[in-house]
Design a protein around this motif. Structure first.
Motif, short mmCIF file in Angstrom:
data_model
loop_
_atom_site.label_atom_id
_atom_site.label_comp_id
_atom_site.label_asym_id
_atom_site.label_seq_id
_atom_site.Cartn_x
_atom_site.Cartn_y
_atom_site.Cartn_z
N GLN B 35 -7.85 -4.58 -7.90
CA GLN B 35 -6.68 -3.74 -8.10
C GLN B 35 -5.80 -4.27 -9.22
O GLN B 35 -5.23 -3.53 -9.98
CB GLN B 35 -5.85 -3.68 -6.82
CG GLN B 35 -6.37 -2.72 -5.80
CD GLN B 35 -7.47 -3.32 -4.95
OE1 GLN B 35 -7.94 -4.42 -5.22
NE2 GLN B 35 -7.89 -2.60 -3.94
N ARG B 130 -2.67 2.42 5.71
CA ARG B 130 -3.59 1.31 5.97
C ARG B 130 -3.58 0.31 4.82
O ARG B 130 -3.55 -0.90 5.04
CB ARG B 130 -4.99 1.89 6.16
CG ARG B 130 -5.97 0.91 6.73
CD ARG B 130 -7.38 1.44 6.65
NE ARG B 130 -8.26 0.31 6.40
CZ ARG B 130 -8.85 -0.37 7.37
NH1 ARG B 130 -8.69 -0.01 8.62
NH2 ARG B 130 -9.60 -1.42 7.09
N ALA B 133 -0.91 -2.19 5.00
CA ALA B 133 -1.14 -3.30 5.92
C ALA B 133 -2.11 -4.31 5.34
O ALA B 133 -2.08 -5.48 5.66
CB ALA B 133 -1.66 -2.76 7.25
N GLU B 134 -3.00 -3.81 4.47
CA GLU B 134 -3.97 -4.73 3.87
C GLU B 134 -3.36 -5.53 2.73
O GLU B 134 -3.93 -6.51 2.29
CB GLU B 134 -5.17 -3.94 3.33
CG GLU B 134 -6.17 -3.60 4.40
CD GLU B 134 -7.33 -2.78 3.86
OE1 GLU B 134 -7.11 -2.01 2.92
OE2 GLU B 134 -8.42 -2.92 4.40
N GLY B 135 -2.22 -5.08 2.26
CA GLY B 135 -1.58 -5.79 1.16
C GLY B 135 -2.09 -5.35 -0.19
O GLY B 135 -1.74 -5.94 -1.20
N ALA B 137 -1.39 -2.57 -1.58
CA ALA B 137 -0.31 -1.86 -2.26
C ALA B 137 0.96 -2.70 -2.13
O ALA B 137 1.23 -3.26 -1.08
CB ALA B 137 -0.10 -0.50 -1.64
N THR B 138 1.70 -2.78 -3.22
CA THR B 138 2.84 -3.70 -3.20
C THR B 138 4.17 -2.99 -2.96
O THR B 138 5.19 -3.63 -2.80
CB THR B 138 2.95 -4.45 -4.54
OG1 THR B 138 3.09 -3.47 -5.57
CG2 THR B 138 1.74 -5.29 -4.80
N CYS B 140 4.93 -0.60 -0.57
CA CYS B 140 5.09 0.09 0.70
C CYS B 140 6.38 -0.30 1.40
O CYS B 140 6.97 -1.33 1.12
CB CYS B 140 3.96 -0.30 1.64
SG CYS B 140 2.37 -0.14 0.89
N CYS B 142 9.22 -1.32 2.06
CA CYS B 142 10.47 -1.71 1.44
C CYS B 142 10.69 -0.86 0.21
O CYS B 142 10.49 -1.30 -0.90
CB CYS B 142 10.40 -3.17 0.99
SG CYS B 142 10.50 -4.29 2.33
N TRP B 154 14.48 -7.14 2.64
CA TRP B 154 13.42 -7.65 3.52
C TRP B 154 13.91 -8.85 4.29
O TRP B 154 13.67 -8.99 5.48
CB TRP B 154 12.20 -7.95 2.67
CG TRP B 154 11.32 -9.07 3.11
CD1 TRP B 154 11.27 -10.33 2.60
CD2 TRP B 154 10.34 -9.02 4.16
NE1 TRP B 154 10.32 -11.07 3.26
CE2 TRP B 154 9.73 -10.29 4.22
CE3 TRP B 154 9.93 -8.04 5.05
CZ2 TRP B 154 8.74 -10.60 5.14
CZ3 TRP B 154 8.94 -8.35 5.96
CH2 TRP B 154 8.35 -9.62 6.00
N GLY B 157 16.87 -7.47 6.87
CA GLY B 157 16.52 -6.65 8.03
C GLY B 157 15.12 -6.10 8.04
O GLY B 157 14.85 -5.12 8.72
N GLY B 158 14.20 -6.73 7.32
CA GLY B 158 12.84 -6.25 7.30
C GLY B 158 12.72 -4.94 6.54
O GLY B 158 13.65 -4.50 5.90
N CYS B 159 11.55 -4.35 6.61
CA CYS B 159 11.30 -3.13 5.86
C CYS B 159 11.06 -1.98 6.82
O CYS B 159 10.74 -2.19 7.97
CB CYS B 159 10.08 -3.30 4.97
SG CYS B 159 10.32 -4.58 3.75
N ASP B 162 5.64 1.61 7.35
CA ASP B 162 4.80 2.06 6.25
C ASP B 162 4.32 3.50 6.42
O ASP B 162 3.89 4.13 5.48
CB ASP B 162 3.58 1.14 6.14
CG ASP B 162 3.98 -0.25 5.70
OD1 ASP B 162 5.01 -0.36 5.02
OD2 ASP B 162 3.28 -1.20 6.03
#
Lengths: 544, 356
Positions: B35, B130, B133-135, B137-138, B140, B142, B154, B157-159, B162
């Motif tokens: 990628q 999906r 979750a696999e990482g 895509a950068t 997602c 957030c 992040w 309070g996190g993101c 997805d």
């Protein structure tokens, strides 16, 4: 015996109301801090493991780490059909998960990190999951603090997890390819997040001879869920603790000074209230600030211990509080009298402590350890929890019985009220009212805790209220924490010995007739449950 | 994914590009390859996918790293379509050597088009979620729409979930070309949305307790995506109960606008979750290049079944041929979880029935 001279009895209703309103304001404030400022307490991040291929099987596995994305990423395969085609063996497949995702980094403010494991297993007619199948996982955890340096190993372990999956549809050829529903498995728990990037490498080695990883079905994917505390919540929480510590500390010093000013030694209930204040301060002291700077993994365990001590203290306090208000003619005022009621608390807390040491204590050494993973461990853990549960039930039976006794004695006193003089009657009524008031406050606090607990469990976590988002879970934590702090604060304040008692108790006669009457009443009622005073009391009654 | 499907399925060159199996071009190699290395080639890549409307092109350039997932999504959508329609007269056939992979079937506003658009749209939302979750895509979760800098958000309070991101991608990309005021656009938009809603509707909450001694004092929950088969089953139900509509023309300030109205007033009007169509399907019995029907000649049928896959119905009453076939099969297999099956070889004799 100490009750009579307490501030709560000598304070006017108006002042009591003012104190109540101020406390209530603080209570609302503590709810608002959590609900409006803090984000939700924790975040769960789902990950799907990337399937990397270990091209040359590395015997010196230690230095070899597989990164799922970014620079130097591993050779990947999309699915296992590809692996079959390329004749790649199971032992050469490494599931790699990078925590956190791209463009993010972990922070010490996250406090802890726990990871949950879930398998995606497809149903295959001729490759089903065996009953009681156990997966053997070879897992390594590594960290680094910048995105270019080498990974440093943190932990490595070979773990076993029992698969508990069921297939909800019919097991026919038609339904091949559907997924089993598998339970979440505990995977990893780290007590602090000192590094920016973490990497998990998981292998599922197969050994046919030893029956390792045979009969575990067709694993399609490994999913992990990483849970950590939100940095914003940690900050709000620390701020709250930092504010609460001096508040409770100051009132404790004030309280103890009052007690030492008295001529008599402190009684059991006074000591108990002080101990409660101490344990509250123990929780409050924001030692967690250090976790931001230091790599202390034991913070999670330490937090559990502090919380446990406070709960044990609070439960003991309720028993003793009731006991000292029984108003029967028994000598108490000694800790040993209450062994029957305190025993279950101590024993139950001890069980939970041992359980916690077995789980979180061992996790200090091996973050992948879970007491629930092994057969024996599960039974042991269940045994501890059941014993603790029995202790809790026993305790509540005792407590309820004692509360019942107190109310029975109070109503007994009530029936003799009309025969008393007006001033005496008013005083008794006031005393009973205030005792009941405190019982009510305690019950209200407990009920609030339970209600908010249920709301936070049922609710999805936040309410939208116009433009504002109210974080219900955070409000629950800060609100309830604030509430018990205020409860302890109120106890320390309202049950501190009153000026009126020890000032007037010396009976220096420059007071008016009214106050003289008052003193007599206070002294008698003060000593209602002490044997020596009972003589006085009965003497007084016979005089009347 | 109507929007995307339209270019994918109708416009010649994009179809193989995004449908993957054997048509290998751009996106396929991208999906398998690295990628990150493709980032440099971004303008070339998006420009080389023909059939994209300007909005889609812009989207492609902005989100180039998730384009492989978009392609993957269309692929799983089509695979699911083929699974759901196996043994039916129309079995979601794709033609690999033809550039319009479904043939002209999707030109008409039939139930089949409705299903394909919905399942492809759902597939894209699913695959993008999906890939988050696999990482791979950068961007997602957030999303950068919030005011705070992304890293800080992040940490504070996190993101966000997805899933919303997956649906957003599907919506932005697929609906981009469905902005005409005609009935077909309206139908595609509706069915695309139905597909995406099916994804969000089937998300389920999973929770973990991790308070004092593992008690439920602290509980953290997250949304999980179901197996895509569940979505396929659900969409198939929706296909069976799809609503027939009629086209209405209105005069509005921007010109003539076509809208859809339920044909039968005594049925419940379709909701956001229902599929809609306004043209009847051909019967798919005989090959017809105009309707895109391949006919059922030479299709394998099931002699014992009285359902649609039975020889009577599938062969449209033309009857069937029977031949015996010896097949070498793997049997007495021992499976390992991955990649290795030790089997013996057995020979079995089968009766194969095919339509005349």
């Amino acid at each position: 015996m100490k009750m009579a001279g307490a501030i709560i009895e000598n304070m006017s209703t108006k002042k009591l109301l003012i104190v109540g309103v101020i406390l209530l304001l603080f209570q609302v404030f503590s709810f608002m801090v959590g609900g409006l400022i803090a984000p939700s307490p924790t975040t769960a991040v789902p990950y799907i493991a990337t399937k990397c291929v270990d091209v040359v099987h590395h015997n010196q596995r230690k230095n070899k780490w597989f990164t799922p994305w970014g620079p130097n990423q591993c050779n990947k395969i999309r699915d296992f059909e590809e692996a079959t085609a390329k004749r790649i063996e199971a032992n050469n497949i490494v599931f790699a998960v990078h925590i956190p995702g791209p463009n993010k980094e972990m922070s010490a403010w996250f406090q802890f990190m726990l990871v949950i494991l879930q398998f995606d297993i497809a149903f295959k007619m001729y490759n089903q999951i065996d009953d009681g199948a156990v997966v053997t996982i070879d897992v390594g955890l590594a960290y680094r603090d910048d995105s270019v340096s080498e990974w440093t190993e943190m932990a490595h372990s070979i773990e076993q997890r029992k698969l508990s999956c069921n297939f909800t549809t019919e097991k026919t050829i038609e339904n091949e390819g559907r997924y089993y529903e598998c339970d979440l498995l505990p995977f990893m728990e780290v007590g602090n997040v000192a590094h920016k990037y973490y990497l998990l490498n998981i292998r599922l080695p197969v050994n046919e001879r030893k029956q390792v990883n045979i009969g575990i079905g067709e694993i399609k994917d490994i999913r992990l869920v990483g849970i950590h505390q939100n940095g914003g919540f940690t900050k709000v929480w620390f701020a709250m603790k930092t504010f609460l510590t001096p508040s409770i500390l100051i009132i404790m010093i004030w309280y103890w000074r009052r007690i030492t000013l008295m001529t008599r030694p402190p009684v059991l209930l006074e000591k108990m209230i002080f101990a409660l204040g101490l344990s509250m301060t123990f929780i409050n002291i924001p030692v967690e600030w250090f976790s931001v700077g230091f790599n202390w993994t034991w913070m999670l365990l330490f937090g559990d211990i502090r919380q446990g001590i406070f709960y044990a203290m609070l439960l003991s306090f309720w028993i003793i509080f009731c006991g000292e208000h029984l108003m029967d003619q028994t000598e108490r005022n000694r800790f040993s009298v209450y062994w029957k009621q305190i025993g279950p608390i101590v024993f139950g807390s001890f069980c939970l402590f041992i359980f916690d040491m077995c789980e979180r204590g061992v996790q200090l050494k091996n973050p992948f350890f879970s007491i629930w993973a092994s057969e024996v461990g599960t039974e042991l853990a269940m045994a501890f929890i059941i014993v603790a549960g029995i202790c809790a039930c026993l305790y509540f039976l005792f407590l309820c019985f004692m509360v019942y006794q107190v109310f029975r004695n109070i109503s007994g006193k009530r029936s003799s009220l009309p025969a008393m003089t007006r001033a005496r009657r008013l005083h008794y009524e006031g005393l009973i009212f205030r005792f009941k008031f405190l019982m009510l406050v305690t019950l209200a606090c407990a009920a609030m805790t339970v209600i908010f607990f249920i709301i936070s469990q049922v609710n999805e976590g936040h309410w939208h209220w116009g433009d504002y988002t109210v974080q219900v879970n955070s409000a629950f934590f800060t609100g309830i924490y604030g509430m018990w702090n205020l409860y302890v604060f109120a106890l320390l304040f309202l049950y501190a010995p009153s000026h009126k008692q020890y000032g007037d108790g010396q009976s220096n006669g420059d007071q008016g007739a009214n106050s003289g009457e008052d003193i007599q009443l206070t002294t008698t009622i003060t000593h209602v449950d002490g044997p020596t005073e009972i003589y006085k009391m009965t003497g007084k009654e016979s005089q009347e | 994914m109507a929007g995307a499907v339209s270019p994918l399925l109708k416009r010649p060159p994009l179809a193989p590009a995004l449908t993957v199996p054997e048509g290998q071009p751009v996106c396929v190699s991208l999906a398998v390859g690295h990628q990150y290395s493709s980032l440099g080639t971004q303008p070339i890549l998006c420009g080389s996918i023909p059939g994209l409307v300007p909005k889609q092109l812009r989207f492609c350039r902005n989100y180039v790293e998730i384009m492989p997932s978009v392609a993957e999504g269309v692929k799983i959508g089509i695979q699911e379509c083929q699974h759901q329609f196996r043994g039916r007269r129309w079995n979601c056939t794709t033609i690999n050597d033809n550039l319009a992979i479904f043939g002209p079937v999707l030109d008409k506003a039939t139930r089949e088009s409705a299903f394909v658009h919905a399942i492809a749209s759902a597939g894209v939302a699913f695959a993008v979620t999906r890939s988050c979750a696999e990482g791979s895509a950068t961007i997602c979760g957030c999303d950068t729409r919030h005011k705070v800098p992304p890293g800080e958000g992040w940490k504070w309070g996190g993101c966000s979930e997805d899933v919303e991101f997956g649906s957003m991608v599907s919506r932005e990309f697929a609906d981009a070309r469905e902005n005409r005021p005609d009935a077909r656009s309206a139908m595609n938009r509706h069915n695309n949305e139905a597909g995406r809603v099916s994804i969000t509707d089937h998300m389920y909450l999973k929770c973990k307790c991790h308070g004092l001694s593992g008690s439920c004092e602290v509980k953290t929950c997250w949304w999980s995506q179901p197996d895509f088969r569940v979505i396929g089953d659900y969409m198939k139900d929706k296909y069976d109960s799809a609503s027939e509509m009629v086209v209405e023309k209105h005069r509005e300030s921007r010109g003539w606008v076509e809208t859809l109205r339920p044909k039968y007033t005594f049925f419940k009007p379709p909701t956001d979750r229902d599929l809609v169509y306004y043209e009847n399907s051909p019967n798919f019995c005989e090959p017809n290049p105009e309707t895109g029907s391949f006919g059922t000649r030479d299709r394998v049928c099931n002699l014992t079944s009285h359902g649609i896959d039975g020889c009577d119905l599938l062969c449209c009453g033309r009857g069937h041929n029977t031949r015996t076939e010896k097949r070498k099969e793997k049997c007495h297999c021992i499976f390992h979880w991955c990649c290795y099956v030790s089997c013996q070889e057995c020979v079995r004799v089968y009766d194969v029935h095919t339509c005349k």
